[in-house]
Motif scaffolding. Sequence first.
Motif, short mmCIF file in Angstrom:
data_model
loop_
_atom_site.label_atom_id
_atom_site.label_comp_id
_atom_site.label_asym_id
_atom_site.label_seq_id
_atom_site.Cartn_x
_atom_site.Cartn_y
_atom_site.Cartn_z
N TYR A 20 0.65 -1.21 0.06
CA TYR A 20 -0.05 0.06 -0.09
C TYR A 20 0.75 1.35 0.01
O TYR A 20 0.76 2.29 -1.08
N SER A 21 1.84 1.34 1.04
CA SER A 21 2.43 2.54 0.83
C SER A 21 3.81 2.59 -0.02
O SER A 21 4.11 3.64 -0.28
N VAL A 25 4.88 4.76 -4.33
CA VAL A 25 6.18 5.34 -4.33
C VAL A 25 7.34 4.79 -5.07
O VAL A 25 7.90 5.65 -5.82
N LEU A 274 -0.18 12.65 16.48
CA LEU A 274 -1.22 12.60 15.76
C LEU A 274 -2.48 12.13 16.81
O LEU A 274 -3.55 12.52 16.78
N PRO B 95 2.22 7.64 3.34
CA PRO B 95 1.47 8.28 2.54
C PRO B 95 0.72 9.41 3.25
O PRO B 95 0.69 10.58 2.48
N TRP B 96 0.67 9.45 4.28
CA TRP B 96 0.11 10.62 5.05
C TRP B 96 0.89 11.78 5.11
O TRP B 96 0.64 12.94 4.92
N ILE B 150 -8.11 9.05 -0.23
CA ILE B 150 -8.37 8.08 0.67
C ILE B 150 -6.93 7.42 1.03
O ILE B 150 -6.41 7.33 2.19
N TRP B 151 -6.14 7.26 0.05
CA TRP B 151 -4.70 6.72 0.13
C TRP B 151 -3.86 7.46 1.10
O TRP B 151 -3.39 6.96 1.99
N LYS B 152 -4.05 8.94 1.07
CA LYS B 152 -3.41 9.81 2.11
C LYS B 152 -4.27 9.67 3.59
O LYS B 152 -3.40 9.76 4.57
N LEU B 154 -6.22 7.50 5.09
CA LEU B 154 -6.63 6.10 5.56
C LEU B 154 -5.44 5.87 6.70
O LEU B 154 -5.91 5.55 8.02
N PRO B 155 -4.19 6.10 6.55
CA PRO B 155 -3.02 5.89 7.61
C PRO B 155 -3.28 6.62 8.91
O PRO B 155 -3.46 6.07 10.11
N MET B 156 -3.80 7.95 8.78
CA MET B 156 -4.07 8.81 9.89
C MET B 156 -5.05 8.19 10.76
O MET B 156 -5.06 8.03 11.96
#
Lengths: 280, 276
Positions: A20-21, A25, A274, B95-96, B150-152, B154-156
């Motif tokens: 996913y991450s 990239v 966060l 991603p975030w 959403i990709w960005k 979702l992690p948060m």
Amino acid sequence: MCKRKRLCAVIITSVLIIIYSILPVGWMIRTSLLDKSELLKSPARFLIKEISIDNYKQMLGVGEANILTSRNFKTAFFNSVKEALLSTLLIIVIAVLAGYVFARVKTRITQILFVLLLVTMVLPAYSVMLPLYRIMIGLNLLDTVTGVVLIYVSAFMPLAIWIMRSFFESVPTGIEESAWIDGSSRIKAMLLILPLAMPGIIAAAIISFLSVWSQYAIPLVFASSDAQPLTVFLTTLSGKSSVNFGLISAGGMFTILPPVIIVIFLNRFLVSGLTKGAVK
Amino acid sequence: MLLFLAGFVIIPLGVSIFDSFFQVSLLDVDSREFSGIQNYIRLFSDKNVRQAFLNTSFYVVTALTAESVLGILTAVVLKDKFRFRGIIVAILILPWALPPLVNGVIWKLIFDPSIGMLNSVLMRLELIEEPFIWLNNPDISKICVIIVHIWKMLPMISIIFMAKMQTIPEEILEAASLDGSGKFKQFFTMILPNMRGIFLITLIQGSIGAVHLFDEPYYMTGTASDTRSLLIEDYLIAFRKYDLGEGMALAMVISFSLLIMIVLLMILVRRGTKDV
């Protein structure tokens, strides 16, 4: 049996998260390392045989390169760095002082002020963007680093104050009280507990830094040429008719460098920052 | 601090509301003409604005749904300790941390019809023969854009959920499993009810994020009307049509819709808590 199932779930999720991450990239990294002829082959190959650093050379202006591109890139890079560092510094100074007051002085006035602060966080930056534009024209700060820094400070200060407040609240008051008894002033007492609030300061600082670094719409309006940061520069790379994906990818790589470094080395603080405000 | 707030948030906000009732051009900000609610009327009769409003509504609904469901799932798996959890969480947050604009660049490279990763994979697997057009296709371009968003986000959201789940005392769950309640039952009776407050926060953050969508569609599809969000529309009105008054009116409409939405969410979640 239950243990096994859980292990499977963990492994599957972990693999999914890595894909996913990293995969998206990774694709950009791959694209940035292609030379022009390889780039246009369709369907694209996954593994590349020859790595070419031409795109990076062009960006940095090494060898035969378009001087304009590399010069603009360097200016934009330093603009981004300047804007992000300056804003972060200002935000942190304000957030430490204000967060401390909000955590320790609980009167009706401070509480109302704090709620007001949170409301400004909910309001989209856009509702004030257009009048800000007029103010910036009036102050002659349009397209200057100072101008955008001021906007960033006002935009990201509330979140930083919120984070600092919750960190200060988790520091016991005992140390300060004994310092007051010894006759030191409030500010001195606060400086005394700063080391204890250090994780909070780091968390607030990196979150502010990342927010400023990521901005695109604000500088698009307020800093579109001279004070242009990297994000705006990136969009100037794609011309109307042709798009050089290799060059854009290389530029993108430079843009994600600071966030990636922060994620690798400071992710603990990022996660705590966060969640600190949200989870109590 | 107060000075900052006053100077950069409160005064501009006042000016915004004030100006939204005037006819102001960006080219000549000093000449103005009172126009009452003309700006607002023009907004609501504008076809583009309505389209942008529908697009943004689509973004908000899909983003909130996907973020909540996937976020909870990820959090359930990640909440208990395992060996490489620190590293996995760090990878998840990547991603975030990236600028949304670069996310647009990254995903444009994936969706690109001729050199993109998606088409290459599909063609290698021989699922499609001809390159498929993703972004310039009005039927699916919206979905592509919201996937990037959403990709960005979702992690948060996952990490906030995870942190909250970790605050539920282990003993309670153990006691429940001794009483013979299964994992699923535990999840619905013990974990979910505890998550309401946090749901509110993630929903608010999610809706702010989705309403503020600008960078990704602006880079990926430009100003195409099928992906144009409300903020892009606002930018176009104010800075391309040079119509500050109408731009401010739209900004006001967006802000207040967002505020109303947040208040509605708060009421909904509050009421849900009372039922339990």
